[in-house]
Structure formats: C-alpha cells, structure tokens
Design an enzyme around this catalytic site. Structure first.
Site, PDB file in Angstrom:
ATOM      1  N   GLU A   1       0.816  -1.207   0.000  1.00  0.00           N
ATOM      2  CA  GLU A   1       0.000   0.000   0.000  1.00  0.00           C
ATOM      3  C   GLU A   1       0.854   1.264   0.000  1.00  0.00           C
ATOM      4  O   GLU A   1       1.908   1.318   0.619  1.00  0.00           O
ATOM      5  CB  GLU A   1      -0.905  -0.014   1.240  1.00  0.00           C
ATOM      6  CG  GLU A   1      -1.781  -1.256   1.256  1.00  0.00           C
ATOM      7  CD  GLU A   1      -2.718  -1.343   2.460  1.00  0.00           C
ATOM      8  OE1 GLU A   1      -2.863  -0.357   3.189  1.00  0.00           O
ATOM      9  OE2 GLU A   1      -3.302  -2.425   2.640  1.00  0.00           O
TER      10      GLU A   1
ATOM     11  N   CYS B   1       4.947  -3.500  16.819  1.00  0.00           N
ATOM     12  CA  CYS B   1       4.387  -2.433  17.659  1.00  0.00           C
ATOM     13  C   CYS B   1       2.879  -2.671  17.840  1.00  0.00           C
ATOM     14  O   CYS B   1       2.159  -2.848  16.853  1.00  0.00           O
ATOM     15  CB  CYS B   1       4.645  -1.073  17.028  1.00  0.00           C
ATOM     16  SG  CYS B   1       6.396  -0.802  16.648  1.00  0.00           S
TER      17      CYS B   1
ATOM     18  N   CYS C   1       0.039  -0.593  15.955  1.00  0.00           N
ATOM     19  CA  CYS C   1       0.128  -0.449  14.496  1.00  0.00           C
ATOM     20  C   CYS C   1      -0.445  -1.685  13.807  1.00  0.00           C
ATOM     21  O   CYS C   1      -0.042  -2.815  14.097  1.00  0.00           O
ATOM     22  CB  CYS C   1       1.589  -0.259  14.103  1.00  0.00           C
ATOM     23  SG  CYS C   1       1.823  -0.106  12.326  1.00  0.00           S
TER      24      CYS C   1
ATOM     25  N   GLY D   1       5.970  -1.360   7.015  1.00  0.00           N
ATOM     26  CA  GLY D   1       7.317  -1.890   7.169  1.00  0.00           C
ATOM     27  C   GLY D   1       8.299  -0.985   7.863  1.00  0.00           C
ATOM     28  O   GLY D   1       8.025   0.184   8.137  1.00  0.00           O
ATOM     29  N   GLU D   2       9.441  -1.565   8.189  1.00  0.00           N
ATOM     30  CA  GLU D   2      10.529  -0.849   8.843  1.00  0.00           C
ATOM     31  C   GLU D   2      11.641  -0.641   7.803  1.00  0.00           C
ATOM     32  O   GLU D   2      12.353  -1.586   7.449  1.00  0.00           O
ATOM     33  CB  GLU D   2      11.026  -1.667  10.044  1.00  0.00           C
ATOM     34  CG  GLU D   2      12.322  -1.190  10.654  1.00  0.00           C
ATOM     35  CD  GLU D   2      12.371   0.305  10.979  1.00  0.00           C
ATOM     36  OE1 GLU D   2      11.398   0.851  11.519  1.00  0.00           O
ATOM     37  OE2 GLU D   2      13.397   0.941  10.660  1.00  0.00           O
TER      38      GLU D   2
ATOM     39  N   SER E   1      11.543   7.089   7.913  1.00  0.00           N
ATOM     40  CA  SER E   1      11.127   6.972   9.311  1.00  0.00           C
ATOM     41  C   SER E   1      11.476   5.591   9.842  1.00  0.00           C
ATOM     42  O   SER E   1      11.214   4.580   9.192  1.00  0.00           O
ATOM     43  CB  SER E   1       9.615   7.194   9.405  1.00  0.00           C
ATOM     44  OG  SER E   1       9.182   7.032  10.734  1.00  0.00           O
TER      45      SER E   1
ATOM     46  N   SER F   1      10.678   7.136  15.384  1.00  0.00           N
ATOM     47  CA  SER F   1       9.417   6.961  16.116  1.00  0.00           C
ATOM     48  C   SER F   1       9.749   6.582  17.551  1.00  0.00           C
ATOM     49  O   SER F   1      10.079   5.440  17.837  1.00  0.00           O
ATOM     50  CB  SER F   1       8.582   5.859  15.464  1.00  0.00           C
ATOM     51  OG  SER F   1       8.339   6.198  14.126  1.00  0.00           O
ATOM     52  N   LEU F   2       9.655   7.558  18.438  1.00  0.00           N
ATOM     53  CA  LEU F   2      10.048   7.335  19.835  1.00  0.00           C
ATOM     54  C   LEU F   2       8.894   6.687  20.601  1.00  0.00           C
ATOM     55  O   LEU F   2       9.051   5.630  21.185  1.00  0.00           O
ATOM     56  CB  LEU F   2      10.446   8.678  20.435  1.00  0.00           C
ATOM     57  CG  LEU F   2      11.529   8.671  21.487  1.00  0.00           C
ATOM     58  CD1 LEU F   2      12.778   7.954  21.008  1.00  0.00           C
ATOM     59  CD2 LEU F   2      11.869  10.096  21.888  1.00  0.00           C
TER      60      LEU F   2
ATOM     61  N   ASN G   1      -4.458   6.637  15.556  1.00  0.00           N
ATOM     62  CA  ASN G   1      -5.503   6.326  14.576  1.00  0.00           C
ATOM     63  C   ASN G   1      -6.053   4.947  14.877  1.00  0.00           C
ATOM     64  O   ASN G   1      -5.299   3.965  14.864  1.00  0.00           O
ATOM     65  CB  ASN G   1      -4.928   6.355  13.155  1.00  0.00           C
ATOM     66  CG  ASN G   1      -4.464   7.752  12.786  1.00  0.00           C
ATOM     67  OD1 ASN G   1      -5.185   8.725  12.984  1.00  0.00           O
ATOM     68  ND2 ASN G   1      -3.251   7.863  12.280  1.00  0.00           N
TER      69      ASN G   1
END
Ligand code: SAH
Length: 363
Positions: free
Chosen positions: A98, A122, A125, A167-168, A200, A221-222, A298
C-alpha cells in the site's frame, strides 16, 4: 510465443544501473544505451519496450527477445472524504502493498512502503500485527512512486515523499538505498531532491548512520519515554536498542547544516500522553537539533488503544513547546479508508470492507 523451456525474460526494472550496464554490454550495445533505457523506465514511466522510440526497431526486437518491463497490473484506489487516496498494488507473487497520496494545502505527500507487513510488532500499528511477509525489492518500492504518478490529477505534483508506509525501512536497507538512488538520480532517475524525502524508523540504532550518506531526512518513532513503556508498546524495537542507546545514536548522527531530526510520538490515551510523559520527553530530547511530530492514535478495528481528545493533545504539545521544542500535531488523513499512520495492512475482509470506498480498479 516464448518456447516452454526458455529462461524467463529479465525484468529491466529489477536491474540497478550497474547490472543494466552489464546487460547492455552482453547485447553488444554501446554503454550510452544504458542511460537511454533507464530514462525510459523512470523519467518516462515506460510500460513496454516498444515505447523506447530512440532505439531502432531492430534493437527493440533484440531487447524484447530477452527482456521485459514488468509493472504491476492491478492497482486499487480507495478515496477518502478528505481526498487522501490509498493505492493497493498487487505484487508478482500475489501479495499486496500500500501507498498513500496525501494532499494538503500546499503539499502533496506520497507515503510509501518498504516491506509487506513489518519486521516489528508495535502493538498500536495494524501493519505490525500482520507480521513480516517479506521485504520489498527496490523496483517494488519505485513501482509505488511510478503508479502514484499515473494516478495524479491534472496539475498535481508530488512534493514530499515519506518512507512511513508498511514496514521498517532500516530492516530493508539495501532496497531502501537502491530505491533512493533511483529516486534522486538526476541523469536518468526521478530527479528527487533528497531534502524532500524522509525515512522513518522505529529506532534501529545501529543503522541510523547508514541513512546519513543518502542525504534524506531522518525521523525516529520514539513513542515512549521509559524503556518499560517502550518495551510494552514496541517490544521488538526496544529489544534492538534501549532508549538510551537510541538517543545516543541520534546524538551521534551526522546532521547536515540546517537540518534537524524529527521525532514522532504516537499519542495513546491514558498510556503515554500524560503530563509526566511530556516532561520526560523534553528531558530526553534536550540539546538535540530536532522537532517533534505528535500523532494522535488512529484507531482500527480490534485495537484496545484509544485516541486522546484534541484538548489532551494540545496540552501535551504545550509542555514541549514551553521547553523550547518545535512541536507539530500531525493531522490524521485518510482514516476512513484505513490510510492513516498505522492503519495500513490487511484486516479480515468482513471488518475492512465497510470501511473502504473502492473508487477505481485498474492498472
Ligand atoms: N516502521 C517505521 C515507519 C512506519 S510507521 C516507523 O516506525 O517509523 C510511521 C509512523 O506511524 C510511526 O511514527 C508510527 O509510530 C506511527 N503509527 C503507527 N501506528 C499508528 C497508529 N495506529 N496511529 C498513529 N500513528 C501510528
């Protein structure tokens, strides 16, 4: 027709500049043909070798005998009431990936994916809950950009590109670097300025240094201010690096002049959005050249987390601002098509379908 036992044709998009150069050599062609072919693939978005009209007809036939351009044949588009568009692309092996086009007053941001699913887990997510299906190849990352170009409205131009989709990115660093090279190459590539690209990461501390040579912006992303809290929210990421190690890597990061790091912080009601969290965050970031993007959670079907009220979000922001930290609230876009941060991924179909408005299904 291709004989049954012939080896499959080479996908020109799957080759990087060097491999394409070698391939051109095996055809006995002069090296400048490499640049010509690359320009067709990226700058002109060719879908067929026949379109390459600066190759002679004979050359095109020679190329067609051994190579092809394999682009995605299926792309579904879901349009949000706020004009955000989610593109769902079918990959060759049947998996989906996506990308999201997000128009704003003076910007049009494209959010792209680097993995199908995610290495990390996470809890807030949706992509993280899918697990990792696989890494994307460089051309599958670029395919999202080329397809997005084809879906732009008259007069639209993508101004920013963020690697914040599924994804990372730093868990797929080779593909990421190759894709960024194809995006930024000015001779044959898409001519993107690296300043308009942001990668990110959930915080793969040891790999931050590998982002610097790419010249792009880095966002981290903390999402938590203590290891205990982070381990609960982002267990895999926290196992890879403690907050202390992550922030140490951020401090060592070789920022270019006039650039800042971005820290993202998902706000989860009653979990990490309290006054003490904000105060700890100001301490963690002290002395860093950075800004903070707050992302109110979200929601997606099945999650136990809640989105804080606007008032709570503003109160959190005020504490950071008082400490002198530039802090922005990311407006959630495309929530109704599950196209906002953390909403990309596959839901069981009965849950997902009512949420989605399919407006277009075509290549
Ligand atoms: N893996 C990378 C990039 C993808 S996520 C990373 O973690 O940075 C992009 C951003 O969306 C991250 O900052 C992540 O923390 C945030 N995010 C994930 N799920 C979310 C959700 N449900 N609501 C709001 N933001 C979310």
């Amino acid at each position: 027709m291709q004989p049954l036992n012939a080896s499959p044709k080479i996908n020109l998009l799957a080759l990087d500049e060097r491999s394409l150069g070698r391939f051109v050599q095996t055809l006995g062609w002069p090296q400048y043909r490499t640049g010509q072919v690359l320009r067709w693939l990226y700058q002109r978005g060719a879908r067929a070798i026949d379109q390459m009209t600066d190759l002679s007809l004979t050359e095109r036939r020679t190329l067609q005998a051994v190579a092809t351009i394999r682009r995605t044949s299926v792309c579904q588009v879901f349009r949000s009431t706020d004009h955000t568009r989610k593109l769902v692309l079918a990959l060759e092996d049947g998996l989906n990936v996506e990308a999201v086009l997000i128009p704003d007053a003076d910007r049009l941001t494209l959010c792209v994916s680097t993995q199908v699913g995610c290495t990390l887990d996470c809890g807030f997510c949706l992509t993280g809950m899918m697990g990792l299906k696989r890494n994307l190849k460089p051309h599958e990352i670029i395919e999202q950009v080329l397809t997005a170009y084809e879906h732009l409205n008259e007069g639209e131009r993508i101004t920013n590109l963020v690697f914040m989709g599924m994804g990372e990115p730093l868990a797929n660093l080779d593909s990421l670097s190759d894709a960024i090279c194809r995006l930024t190459n000015r001779t044959w590539g898409l001519k993107w300025s690296p300043r308009r690209i942001t990668v990110s990461t959930a915080g793969l501390a040891s790999r931050l240094k590998d982002v610097a040579p790419l010249g792009v912006n880095l966002a981290i992303s903390l999402n938590a201010t203590t290891d205990e809290q982070r381990a609960r929210l982002m267990p895999a990421a926290n196992r890879l690096a403690s907050l202390k190690n992550l922030l140490a890597a951020c401090r060592r990061y070789p920022l270019r002049p006039n650039r800042r790091l971005t820290f993202e912080y998902v706000l989860l009601a009653g979990v990490n959005d309290r006054r003490e969290d904000a105060q700890r965050l100001t301490k963690l970031l002290r002395g860093l050249s950075c800004k903070v993007n707050l992302i109110p959670f979200n929601e997606f079907p099945g999650t136990g987390f809640r989105r804080p009220s606007d008032q709570e979000v503003l109160a959190f922001q005020a504490i950071l601002k008082r400490a002198g930290i530039d802090t922005f609230i990311r407006r959630s876009r495309g929530r109704d098509v599950l196209g906002a941060c953390g909403q990309l991924g596959t839901l069981p179909s009965r849950q997902s379908m009512p949420a989605l408005t399919l407006i277009e299904s075509r290549c």
